[in-house]
Write a protein that holds these residues in place. Structure first.
Motif, mmCIF file in Angstrom:
data_model
loop_
_atom_site.group_PDB
_atom_site.id
_atom_site.type_symbol
_atom_site.label_atom_id
_atom_site.label_comp_id
_atom_site.label_asym_id
_atom_site.label_seq_id
_atom_site.Cartn_x
_atom_site.Cartn_y
_atom_site.Cartn_z
ATOM 1 N N PRO A 1 7.159 10.994 1.394
ATOM 2 C CA PRO A 1 5.973 11.076 2.403
ATOM 3 C C PRO A 1 5.822 12.420 2.803
ATOM 4 O O PRO A 1 6.286 13.355 2.971
ATOM 5 N N ALA A 2 4.013 12.560 3.172
ATOM 6 C CA ALA A 2 3.771 13.730 3.558
ATOM 7 C C ALA A 2 4.319 14.064 5.050
ATOM 8 O O ALA A 2 4.468 12.848 5.973
ATOM 9 N N ARG A 3 4.553 15.207 5.475
ATOM 10 C CA ARG A 3 4.856 15.498 6.628
ATOM 11 C C ARG A 3 3.938 16.639 7.133
ATOM 12 O O ARG A 3 3.426 17.555 6.434
ATOM 13 N N GLY A 4 3.752 16.872 8.515
ATOM 14 C CA GLY A 4 3.403 18.139 9.206
ATOM 15 C C GLY A 4 2.087 17.470 9.970
ATOM 16 O O GLY A 4 1.476 18.334 10.616
ATOM 17 N N ALA A 5 1.985 16.256 10.560
ATOM 18 C CA ALA A 5 1.120 15.947 11.237
ATOM 19 C C ALA A 5 1.403 15.515 12.812
ATOM 20 O O ALA A 5 0.804 14.894 13.370
ATOM 21 N N GLY A 6 2.884 15.775 13.077
ATOM 22 C CA GLY A 6 3.247 15.467 14.189
ATOM 23 C C GLY A 6 4.186 14.150 14.111
ATOM 24 O O GLY A 6 4.169 13.382 13.083
ATOM 25 N N ALA A 7 5.219 14.137 14.953
ATOM 26 C CA ALA A 7 6.327 12.826 14.689
ATOM 27 C C ALA A 7 5.576 11.506 14.592
ATOM 28 O O ALA A 7 6.117 10.824 13.813
ATOM 29 N N ALA A 8 4.739 11.285 15.622
ATOM 30 C CA ALA A 8 4.188 9.798 15.518
ATOM 31 C C ALA A 8 3.472 9.468 14.168
ATOM 32 O O ALA A 8 3.559 8.531 13.619
ATOM 33 N N LEU A 9 2.709 10.401 13.868
ATOM 34 C CA LEU A 9 1.831 10.209 12.559
ATOM 35 C C LEU A 9 2.784 10.197 11.376
ATOM 36 O O LEU A 9 2.379 9.631 10.553
ATOM 37 N N ASP A 10 3.665 11.175 11.122
ATOM 38 C CA ASP A 10 4.616 11.487 10.351
ATOM 39 C C ASP A 10 5.458 10.092 10.020
ATOM 40 O O ASP A 10 5.554 9.612 8.697
ATOM 41 N N ALA A 11 5.871 9.480 11.101
ATOM 42 C CA ALA A 11 6.369 7.867 10.905
ATOM 43 C C ALA A 11 5.674 6.948 10.470
ATOM 44 O O ALA A 11 6.110 6.376 9.551
ATOM 45 N N LEU A 12 4.035 6.905 10.862
ATOM 46 C CA LEU A 12 3.257 6.228 10.315
ATOM 47 C C LEU A 12 2.877 6.320 8.798
ATOM 48 O O LEU A 12 3.003 5.411 8.121
ATOM 49 N N LEU A 13 2.761 7.641 8.327
ATOM 50 C CA LEU A 13 2.704 7.954 7.192
ATOM 51 C C LEU A 13 3.846 7.362 6.111
ATOM 52 O O LEU A 13 3.558 7.066 5.048
ATOM 53 N N ALA A 14 4.787 7.748 6.721
ATOM 54 C CA ALA A 14 6.112 7.391 5.933
ATOM 55 C C ALA A 14 6.016 5.908 5.814
ATOM 56 O O ALA A 14 6.419 5.392 4.550
ATOM 57 N N GLU A 15 5.982 5.032 6.794
ATOM 58 C CA GLU A 15 5.858 3.791 6.324
ATOM 59 C C GLU A 15 4.808 3.279 5.698
ATOM 60 O O GLU A 15 4.938 2.341 4.833
ATOM 61 N N LEU A 16 3.526 3.725 5.854
ATOM 62 C CA LEU A 16 2.502 3.433 4.914
ATOM 63 C C LEU A 16 2.712 3.753 3.614
ATOM 64 O O LEU A 16 2.322 2.798 2.678
ATOM 65 N N ASP A 17 3.125 4.949 3.354
ATOM 66 C CA ASP A 17 3.294 5.142 1.789
ATOM 67 C C ASP A 17 4.574 4.397 1.167
ATOM 68 O O ASP A 17 4.469 4.183 0.101
ATOM 69 N N ALA A 18 5.626 3.914 2.097
ATOM 70 C CA ALA A 18 6.448 3.160 1.564
ATOM 71 C C ALA A 18 6.078 1.946 1.121
ATOM 72 O O ALA A 18 6.292 0.959 0.019
ATOM 73 N N LEU A 19 5.168 1.237 2.054
ATOM 74 C CA LEU A 19 4.248 0.005 1.813
ATOM 75 C C LEU A 19 3.459 -0.036 0.508
ATOM 76 O O LEU A 19 3.598 -0.906 -0.570
ATOM 77 N N LEU A 20 2.806 1.191 0.285
ATOM 78 C CA LEU A 20 1.873 1.232 -0.638
ATOM 79 C C LEU A 20 2.622 1.242 -2.150
ATOM 80 O O LEU A 20 2.412 0.574 -3.016
ATOM 81 N N THR A 21 3.842 2.069 -1.917
ATOM 82 C CA THR A 21 4.644 2.349 -3.276
ATOM 83 C C THR A 21 5.180 0.961 -3.742
ATOM 84 O O THR A 21 5.367 0.672 -4.514
ATOM 85 N N ALA A 22 5.518 0.193 -2.772
ATOM 86 C CA ALA A 22 6.402 -1.010 -3.066
ATOM 87 C C ALA A 22 5.301 -2.216 -3.767
ATOM 88 O O ALA A 22 5.623 -2.642 -4.438
ATOM 89 N N GLU A 23 4.228 -2.191 -2.970
ATOM 90 C CA GLU A 23 2.966 -2.996 -3.597
ATOM 91 C C GLU A 23 2.800 -2.596 -5.074
ATOM 92 O O GLU A 23 2.459 -3.336 -5.839
ATOM 93 N N LEU A 24 2.485 -1.202 -5.254
ATOM 94 C CA LEU A 24 2.195 -0.792 -6.452
ATOM 95 C C LEU A 24 3.279 -1.102 -7.428
ATOM 96 O O LEU A 24 3.129 -1.513 -8.790
ATOM 97 N N HIS A 25 4.559 -0.795 -7.181
ATOM 98 C CA HIS A 25 5.860 -1.107 -8.108
ATOM 99 C C HIS A 25 5.680 -2.769 -8.281
ATOM 100 O O HIS A 25 6.100 -2.938 -9.558
ATOM 101 N N THR A 26 5.830 -3.566 -7.175
ATOM 102 C CA THR A 26 5.455 -4.779 -7.535
ATOM 103 C C THR A 26 4.713 -5.307 -8.718
ATOM 104 O O THR A 26 4.725 -6.230 -9.522
#
Length: 140
Positions: A97-122
């Motif tokens: 996941p992308a990093r560099g937007a600040g702690a709160a936004l980085d956590a959200l980016l990581a969660e959304l990226d994991a969700l998107l990747t899981a959906e595409l993989h399914t």
């Protein structure tokens, strides 16, 4: 609750993949603008995402960020709230996941990226990662 859009794409927008959360109740996954998956979020997904989206939405919107240059095979990651004129985050990254937007936004980016990747993989395991234009040419 607001609509949140997360998108990752290559430099030429080939293989653009996006996730749209509508009110933290409904999820849509798009690839190059075409809807691939539509479903309701599970209670667990909503529980994990709610504090992250609220925290990101309450933080002041940052000034628009210019994409970094010089990375010919990097990914562009964008996070936007539908009711705002400019995206909250626009980053160029070599790794997800992308990093560099600040702690709160980085956590959200990581969660959304994991969700998107899981959906595409399914849907299709070969789409579990963003495909960049130069990779398409190599695979063909």
């Amino acid at each position: 609750m607001r609509t949140v859009m997360y998108e990752r794409s290559g430099k030429t927008n080939t293989g653009a993949q996006a996730l749209r959360l509508e009110g933290l109740r409904h999820l849509r996954v798009l690839e190059q603008g075409e809807s691939l998956v539509e479903r309701d979020l599970t209670a667990e997904e909503s529980r994990r995402l709610l504090p992250l989206v609220e925290q990101a939405g309450q933080s002041p919107a940052p000034a628009p960020l210019a994409p970094a240059t010089g990375e010919s095979d990097g990914l562009m990651v964008t996070l936007a709230f539908e009711d705002e004129e400019l995206p909250r985050v626009r980053l160029t990254t070599a790794h997800l996941p992308a990093r560099g937007a600040g702690a709160a936004l980085d956590a959200l980016l990581a969660e959304l990226d994991a969700l998107l990747t899981a959906e595409l993989h399914t849907r299709a395991p070969r789409h579990a990662h963003a495909v960049l234009p130069h990779q398409l040419r190599e695979e063909e």
